[in-house]
Design an enzyme around this catalytic site. Sequence first.
Site, mmCIF file in Angstrom:
data_model
loop_
_atom_site.group_PDB
_atom_site.id
_atom_site.type_symbol
_atom_site.label_atom_id
_atom_site.label_comp_id
_atom_site.label_asym_id
_atom_site.label_seq_id
_atom_site.Cartn_x
_atom_site.Cartn_y
_atom_site.Cartn_z
ATOM 1 N N ARG A 23 53.880 4.954 1.487
ATOM 2 C CA ARG A 23 53.788 5.454 2.857
ATOM 3 C C ARG A 23 52.459 5.045 3.505
ATOM 4 O O ARG A 23 52.399 4.748 4.690
ATOM 5 C CB ARG A 23 53.978 6.974 2.861
ATOM 6 C CG ARG A 23 55.366 7.336 2.321
ATOM 7 C CD ARG A 23 55.715 8.765 2.528
ATOM 8 N NE ARG A 23 55.635 9.103 3.927
ATOM 9 C CZ ARG A 23 55.333 10.307 4.390
ATOM 10 N NH1 ARG A 23 55.066 11.275 3.545
ATOM 11 N NH2 ARG A 23 55.301 10.539 5.672
ATOM 12 N N ALA A 51 61.046 10.600 22.234
ATOM 13 C CA ALA A 51 59.691 11.084 22.551
ATOM 14 C C ALA A 51 58.958 10.133 23.496
ATOM 15 O O ALA A 51 58.247 10.577 24.397
ATOM 16 C CB ALA A 51 58.894 11.265 21.257
ATOM 17 N N LEU A 105 64.633 14.917 20.111
ATOM 18 C CA LEU A 105 65.845 14.117 20.264
ATOM 19 C C LEU A 105 67.071 15.010 20.364
ATOM 20 O O LEU A 105 68.043 14.684 21.038
ATOM 21 C CB LEU A 105 65.964 13.166 19.059
ATOM 22 C CG LEU A 105 66.829 11.933 19.198
ATOM 23 C CD1 LEU A 105 66.435 11.098 20.404
ATOM 24 C CD2 LEU A 105 66.732 11.096 17.931
ATOM 25 N N ASP A 156 50.506 10.546 9.071
ATOM 26 C CA ASP A 156 50.093 9.215 9.545
ATOM 27 C C ASP A 156 48.861 9.357 10.444
ATOM 28 O O ASP A 156 48.432 10.464 10.756
ATOM 29 C CB ASP A 156 51.257 8.508 10.268
ATOM 30 C CG ASP A 156 51.667 9.201 11.572
ATOM 31 O OD1 ASP A 156 50.796 9.425 12.431
ATOM 32 O OD2 ASP A 156 52.865 9.512 11.744
ATOM 33 N N HIS A 194 49.025 19.236 7.733
ATOM 34 C CA HIS A 194 49.615 18.883 6.438
ATOM 35 C C HIS A 194 48.838 17.777 5.721
ATOM 36 O O HIS A 194 49.371 17.123 4.826
ATOM 37 C CB HIS A 194 51.089 18.472 6.619
ATOM 38 C CG HIS A 194 51.994 19.621 6.964
ATOM 39 N ND1 HIS A 194 53.281 19.482 7.422
ATOM 40 C CD2 HIS A 194 51.783 20.966 6.908
ATOM 41 C CE1 HIS A 194 53.827 20.673 7.639
ATOM 42 N NE2 HIS A 194 52.933 21.584 7.349
ATOM 43 N N TYR A 244 53.288 8.128 -2.058
ATOM 44 C CA TYR A 244 52.276 8.143 -0.995
ATOM 45 C C TYR A 244 51.609 6.765 -0.819
ATOM 46 O O TYR A 244 51.220 6.413 0.297
ATOM 47 C CB TYR A 244 51.258 9.268 -1.236
ATOM 48 C CG TYR A 244 51.904 10.617 -0.997
ATOM 49 C CD1 TYR A 244 52.177 11.055 0.295
ATOM 50 C CD2 TYR A 244 52.305 11.420 -2.061
ATOM 51 C CE1 TYR A 244 52.817 12.253 0.529
ATOM 52 C CE2 TYR A 244 52.941 12.634 -1.840
ATOM 53 C CZ TYR A 244 53.196 13.046 -0.544
ATOM 54 O OH TYR A 244 53.843 14.241 -0.308
ATOM 55 N N ASN A 274 52.122 15.586 10.958
ATOM 56 C CA ASN A 274 52.253 14.218 10.430
ATOM 57 C C ASN A 274 51.017 13.831 9.611
ATOM 58 O O ASN A 274 49.894 14.189 9.950
ATOM 59 C CB ASN A 274 52.446 13.222 11.566
ATOM 60 C CG ASN A 274 53.722 13.506 12.339
ATOM 61 O OD1 ASN A 274 54.592 14.215 11.839
ATOM 62 N ND2 ASN A 274 53.825 12.977 13.536
ATOM 63 N N GLY A 276 59.167 16.398 18.623
ATOM 64 C CA GLY A 276 59.665 15.650 17.468
ATOM 65 C C GLY A 276 59.577 16.376 16.149
ATOM 66 O O GLY A 276 59.261 15.775 15.127
ATOM 67 N N THR A 277 59.859 17.676 16.175
ATOM 68 C CA THR A 277 59.851 18.430 14.920
ATOM 69 C C THR A 277 61.115 19.274 14.851
ATOM 70 O O THR A 277 61.542 19.845 15.851
ATOM 71 C CB THR A 277 58.560 19.273 14.770
ATOM 72 O OG1 THR A 277 58.669 20.059 13.575
ATOM 73 C CG2 THR A 277 58.288 20.170 15.957
HETATM 74 P P1 OAD Z 1 61.869 16.390 10.446
HETATM 75 O O1 OAD Z 1 62.328 15.107 9.816
HETATM 76 O O2 OAD Z 1 62.300 17.662 9.818
HETATM 77 O O3 OAD Z 1 62.333 16.432 11.965
HETATM 78 C C1 OAD Z 1 62.120 15.358 12.838
HETATM 79 C C2 OAD Z 1 62.672 15.731 14.210
HETATM 80 O O4 OAD Z 1 62.393 14.666 15.097
HETATM 81 C C3 OAD Z 1 64.198 15.947 14.239
HETATM 82 O O5 OAD Z 1 64.512 17.153 14.933
HETATM 83 C C4 OAD Z 1 64.711 14.727 15.006
HETATM 84 O O6 OAD Z 1 65.848 15.023 15.818
HETATM 85 C C5 OAD Z 1 63.532 14.401 15.885
HETATM 86 N N1 OAD Z 1 63.444 13.000 16.289
HETATM 87 C C6 OAD Z 1 63.839 11.876 15.616
HETATM 88 N N2 OAD Z 1 63.581 10.769 16.318
HETATM 89 C C7 OAD Z 1 62.996 11.176 17.474
HETATM 90 C C8 OAD Z 1 62.508 10.512 18.640
HETATM 91 N N3 OAD Z 1 62.535 9.178 18.764
HETATM 92 N N4 OAD Z 1 61.988 11.264 19.635
HETATM 93 C C9 OAD Z 1 61.944 12.616 19.542
HETATM 94 N N5 OAD Z 1 62.405 13.301 18.479
HETATM 95 C C10 OAD Z 1 62.927 12.594 17.463
HETATM 96 O O7 OAD Z 1 60.270 16.284 10.533
HETATM 97 P P2 OAD Z 1 59.207 17.449 10.800
HETATM 98 O O8 OAD Z 1 59.777 18.529 11.638
HETATM 99 O O9 OAD Z 1 57.963 16.790 11.229
HETATM 100 O O10 OAD Z 1 55.892 18.469 5.438
HETATM 101 O O11 OAD Z 1 59.003 17.995 9.347
HETATM 102 C C11 OAD Z 1 58.034 18.996 9.142
HETATM 103 C C12 OAD Z 1 57.437 18.879 7.775
HETATM 104 O O12 OAD Z 1 58.499 18.827 6.826
HETATM 105 C C13 OAD Z 1 56.665 17.601 7.511
HETATM 106 O O13 OAD Z 1 55.339 17.656 7.943
HETATM 107 C C14 OAD Z 1 56.744 17.471 6.032
HETATM 108 C C15 OAD Z 1 58.205 17.792 5.854
HETATM 109 O O14 OAD Z 1 58.604 18.307 4.663
HETATM 110 C C16 OAD Z 1 55.324 18.269 4.237
HETATM 111 O O15 OAD Z 1 55.467 17.247 3.607
HETATM 112 C C17 OAD Z 1 54.523 19.439 3.769
#
Ligand code: OAD
Length: 231
Positions: free
Chosen positions: A56, A216, A199, A91, A106, A53, A89, A172-173
């Site tokens: 990060r 995004a 994406l 950040d 989170h 952390y 996020n 973006g999730t």
């Molecule tokens: P992920 O890394 O699981 O997913 C990120 C998503 O963003 C993917 O579907 C990518 O295709 C998409 N992506 C990447 N670049 C992009 C762009 N430029 N524009 C749009 N989309 C894009 O991340 P999260 O879904 O945020 O939790 O993960 C959820 C949680 O899992 C996080 O908060 C974290 C992690 O484990 C904890 O640490 C508790």
Amino acid sequence: MQNIVILTGAGISAESGLSTFRDAGGLWERYPIEDVATPEAFARNPDLVHEFYNLRRANLASVTPNAAHLALARLEAEHPGTVTLITQNVDDLHERAGSTALVHMHGALKGALCHTCDHRWPAPDQMWPKDTCPSCHAQTTRPDIVWFGEVPYGAERIDPALNAADVFVAIGTSGNVYPAAAYAQHCARLGAHTIELNLEPSTNQRDFAEHRYGPASKLVLQWVEEVLAGV
Ligand code: OAD
């Protein structure tokens, strides 16, 4: 006037230069979840978890909000209905872009938490196991991050917002982590229009009525302009 609820994930910050978790080369490929993001990992090796952390947190200094963060802040300022922004996020790019109606479900890299007395304070750049809590002085400080197996923050604000949503947008999730991954289905069942801006198709893409795929910075800007123009 529409109530808009927005859920963001790591993809919205990718174009600012922050790593996502599950894409190729993502954080969980380089640092296994069970080593750095669980209460058990912290009990076993707090130095390693702090290092992860600290690194990060240091990365935040070299990044800035991108067009997607800025567009969401503009939406909050200009939309006549309510806009609730829920982010997974840790950040601070939404805040730096100007969003204020924000829930960090989170936790946040810039926060520190005492495991003994629940006191919260701004995290120093570097945190270590020997640090003491400024309130109770116990050596039980930790990043104010929700780890796997812990309860996400903000349900008291998130649940009413989801229940009142006319539009729910996920940006973006990947749709892998609950409870956030269930929000689209919940809102759709209550009659909201659901939109996925990502994406690529997310794991829960079937829960969305509308899908737009691309970066995004482009998609969010375009969608916000449409909302503000009343399209
Ligand atoms: P992920 O890394 O699981 O997913 C990120 C998503 O963003 C993917 O579907 C990518 O295709 C998409 N992506 C990447 N670049 C992009 C762009 N430029 N524009 C749009 N989309 C894009 O991340 P999260 O879904 O945020 O939790 O993960 C959820 C949680 O899992 C996080 O908060 C974290 C992690 O484990 C904890 O640490 C508790």
